[in-house]
Design a protein around this motif. Structure first.
Motif, mmCIF file in Angstrom:
data_model
loop_
_atom_site.group_PDB
_atom_site.id
_atom_site.type_symbol
_atom_site.label_atom_id
_atom_site.label_comp_id
_atom_site.label_asym_id
_atom_site.label_seq_id
_atom_site.Cartn_x
_atom_site.Cartn_y
_atom_site.Cartn_z
ATOM 1 N N ALA A 9 7.595 16.877 -16.715
ATOM 2 C CA ALA A 9 6.359 16.752 -15.942
ATOM 3 C C ALA A 9 5.370 17.844 -16.343
ATOM 4 O O ALA A 9 4.160 17.593 -16.417
ATOM 5 C CB ALA A 9 6.652 16.811 -14.445
ATOM 6 N N ARG A 10 5.865 19.027 -16.618
ATOM 7 C CA ARG A 10 4.981 20.101 -17.100
ATOM 8 C C ARG A 10 4.382 19.727 -18.452
ATOM 9 O O ARG A 10 3.204 19.988 -18.706
ATOM 10 C CB ARG A 10 5.747 21.423 -17.205
ATOM 11 C CG ARG A 10 6.076 22.009 -15.870
ATOM 12 C CD ARG A 10 6.911 23.255 -16.018
ATOM 13 N NE ARG A 10 7.436 23.642 -14.714
ATOM 14 C CZ ARG A 10 7.540 24.870 -14.299
ATOM 15 N NH1 ARG A 10 7.193 25.865 -15.076
ATOM 16 N NH2 ARG A 10 8.022 25.124 -13.107
ATOM 17 N N GLY A 15 0.061 18.142 -21.775
ATOM 18 C CA GLY A 15 -0.336 17.071 -22.697
ATOM 19 C C GLY A 15 -1.644 16.416 -22.296
ATOM 20 O O GLY A 15 -2.416 15.977 -23.146
ATOM 21 N N ALA A 16 -1.913 16.339 -20.992
ATOM 22 C CA ALA A 16 -3.184 15.769 -20.527
ATOM 23 C C ALA A 16 -4.353 16.600 -21.043
ATOM 24 O O ALA A 16 -5.378 16.053 -21.467
ATOM 25 C CB ALA A 16 -3.208 15.685 -19.007
ATOM 26 N N ALA A 39 3.093 9.383 -23.559
ATOM 27 C CA ALA A 39 3.631 10.130 -24.701
ATOM 28 C C ALA A 39 5.101 10.498 -24.478
ATOM 29 O O ALA A 39 5.816 10.794 -25.430
ATOM 30 C CB ALA A 39 2.799 11.386 -24.949
ATOM 31 N N GLU A 40 5.543 10.478 -23.232
ATOM 32 C CA GLU A 40 6.945 10.773 -22.888
ATOM 33 C C GLU A 40 7.765 9.484 -23.032
ATOM 34 O O GLU A 40 8.294 8.948 -22.068
ATOM 35 C CB GLU A 40 7.047 11.336 -21.473
ATOM 36 C CG GLU A 40 6.413 12.688 -21.295
ATOM 37 C CD GLU A 40 7.170 13.785 -22.030
ATOM 38 O OE1 GLU A 40 8.415 13.754 -22.053
ATOM 39 O OE2 GLU A 40 6.493 14.661 -22.600
ATOM 40 N N THR A 41 7.880 8.987 -24.253
ATOM 41 C CA THR A 41 8.456 7.658 -24.514
ATOM 42 C C THR A 41 9.907 7.503 -24.073
ATOM 43 O O THR A 41 10.360 6.386 -23.876
ATOM 44 C CB THR A 41 8.338 7.302 -26.004
ATOM 45 O OG1 THR A 41 9.014 8.298 -26.769
ATOM 46 C CG2 THR A 41 6.879 7.215 -26.435
ATOM 47 N N GLU A 42 10.633 8.589 -23.928
ATOM 48 C CA GLU A 42 12.031 8.505 -23.505
ATOM 49 C C GLU A 42 12.185 8.574 -21.987
ATOM 50 O O GLU A 42 13.287 8.365 -21.472
ATOM 51 C CB GLU A 42 12.853 9.609 -24.165
ATOM 52 C CG GLU A 42 12.892 9.519 -25.688
ATOM 53 C CD GLU A 42 13.423 8.169 -26.185
ATOM 54 O OE1 GLU A 42 14.461 7.715 -25.660
ATOM 55 O OE2 GLU A 42 12.798 7.572 -27.078
ATOM 56 N N ASP A 43 11.118 8.871 -21.276
ATOM 57 C CA ASP A 43 11.204 8.975 -19.828
ATOM 58 C C ASP A 43 11.286 7.581 -19.212
ATOM 59 O O ASP A 43 10.500 6.699 -19.574
ATOM 60 C CB ASP A 43 9.981 9.718 -19.269
ATOM 61 C CG ASP A 43 10.134 9.981 -17.791
ATOM 62 O OD1 ASP A 43 10.725 11.017 -17.445
ATOM 63 O OD2 ASP A 43 9.691 9.126 -16.991
ATOM 64 N N HIS A 146 12.069 17.765 -6.544
ATOM 65 C CA HIS A 146 11.367 18.165 -7.766
ATOM 66 C C HIS A 146 10.265 17.133 -8.027
ATOM 67 O O HIS A 146 10.221 16.096 -7.372
ATOM 68 C CB HIS A 146 12.336 18.219 -8.956
ATOM 69 C CG HIS A 146 12.928 16.884 -9.282
ATOM 70 N ND1 HIS A 146 14.043 16.386 -8.620
ATOM 71 C CD2 HIS A 146 12.544 15.918 -10.150
ATOM 72 C CE1 HIS A 146 14.317 15.178 -9.091
ATOM 73 N NE2 HIS A 146 13.430 14.867 -10.016
ATOM 74 N N ILE A 147 9.398 17.448 -8.968
ATOM 75 C CA ILE A 147 8.351 16.499 -9.376
ATOM 76 C C ILE A 147 8.612 16.148 -10.831
ATOM 77 O O ILE A 147 8.601 17.017 -11.706
ATOM 78 C CB ILE A 147 6.944 17.096 -9.204
ATOM 79 C CG1 ILE A 147 6.692 17.432 -7.732
ATOM 80 C CG2 ILE A 147 5.881 16.126 -9.731
ATOM 81 C CD1 ILE A 147 5.421 18.212 -7.477
ATOM 82 N N ALA A 148 8.882 14.881 -11.067
ATOM 83 C CA ALA A 148 9.180 14.382 -12.407
ATOM 84 C C ALA A 148 8.016 13.520 -12.904
ATOM 85 O O ALA A 148 7.040 13.290 -12.183
ATOM 86 C CB ALA A 148 10.475 13.573 -12.375
ATOM 87 N N VAL A 149 8.143 13.031 -14.112
ATOM 88 C CA VAL A 149 7.109 12.172 -14.703
ATOM 89 C C VAL A 149 6.861 10.955 -13.815
ATOM 90 O O VAL A 149 5.722 10.546 -13.603
ATOM 91 C CB VAL A 149 7.506 11.758 -16.136
ATOM 92 C CG1 VAL A 149 6.514 10.748 -16.704
ATOM 93 C CG2 VAL A 149 7.617 12.978 -17.044
#
Length: 187
Positions: A9-10, A15-16, A39-43, A146-149
């Motif tokens: 998430a960071r 990335g933004a 861009a986090e293609t594996e998330d 927690h805060i995730a994608v």
């Protein structure tokens, strides 16, 4: 708040800013957060959009179509200069970031939103800040700790009026269906 963000998430938040800089926009908005999520293609949350046909390239093209690029890019394009091709050629010889302006060392300030007037950084728009706030609310609602994608994407969907949400809607995706799928992956 940012101590709750996962590493992924960071990366999205950072990335933004990178997406904004690459598009030569003077702000970081919901559209840049969407591009960084993609861009986090594996998330798993990003995979929900990607598997529905909205990948980073398609979203980036939609952002360019809706918002354009910075004034310099438009002016140079009018005379046949493709800044992306120039950047790619220079970076292939001199390395990534070779054309980026050197940043001046400044005292470190607390907070992610204190970017106004800092070299090389664009300020978050009100909607961009709202997405970050709503991601925390989504995390609390789902009792995640927690805060995730996925929470960022849920925050973007919940905000609903920014350019990021418009790109998702224009791609024909149903917010409720995307929300349900992301909630399953995020938990």
């Amino acid at each position: 708040m940012f101590e709750r963000f996962t590493e992924e998430a960071r990366r999205v938040v950072v990335g933004a800013g990178r997406e904004s800089a690459e598009l030569r926009h003077g702000h970081i908005g919901t559209e840049h957060l969407l591009l960084a999520i993609l861009a986090e293609t594996e998330d798993p949350a990003a995979r929900v959009l990607i598997e529905a046909g909205l990948d980073r390239a398609a979203a980036r093209e939609a952002v360019r179509r809706l918002l354009g690029e910075g004034d310099d890019a438009r002016a140079l394009a009018a005379i046949g200069v493709d800044l992306d091709a120039v950047r790619e050629a220079v970076e292939s010889v001199f390395g990534a970031g070779a054309l980026d302006a050197p940043s001046k060392e400044e005292p470190r300030r607390r907070g992610w939103f204190r970017s106004e007037g800092r070299a090389g950084r664009s300020p978050f728009t009100a909607r961009g800040k709202k997405v970050l706030e709503l991601s925390l609310r989504e995390s609390l609602r789902l009792k995640s700790g927690h805060i995730a994608v996925g929470h960022l994407l849920l925050g973007l969907l919940r905000e609903g009026d920014g350019l990021g949400a418009r790109v998702i809607a224009d791609h024909g995706l149903d917010f409720a269906a995307v929300r349900r799928a992301v909630e399953v992956t995020t938990g």
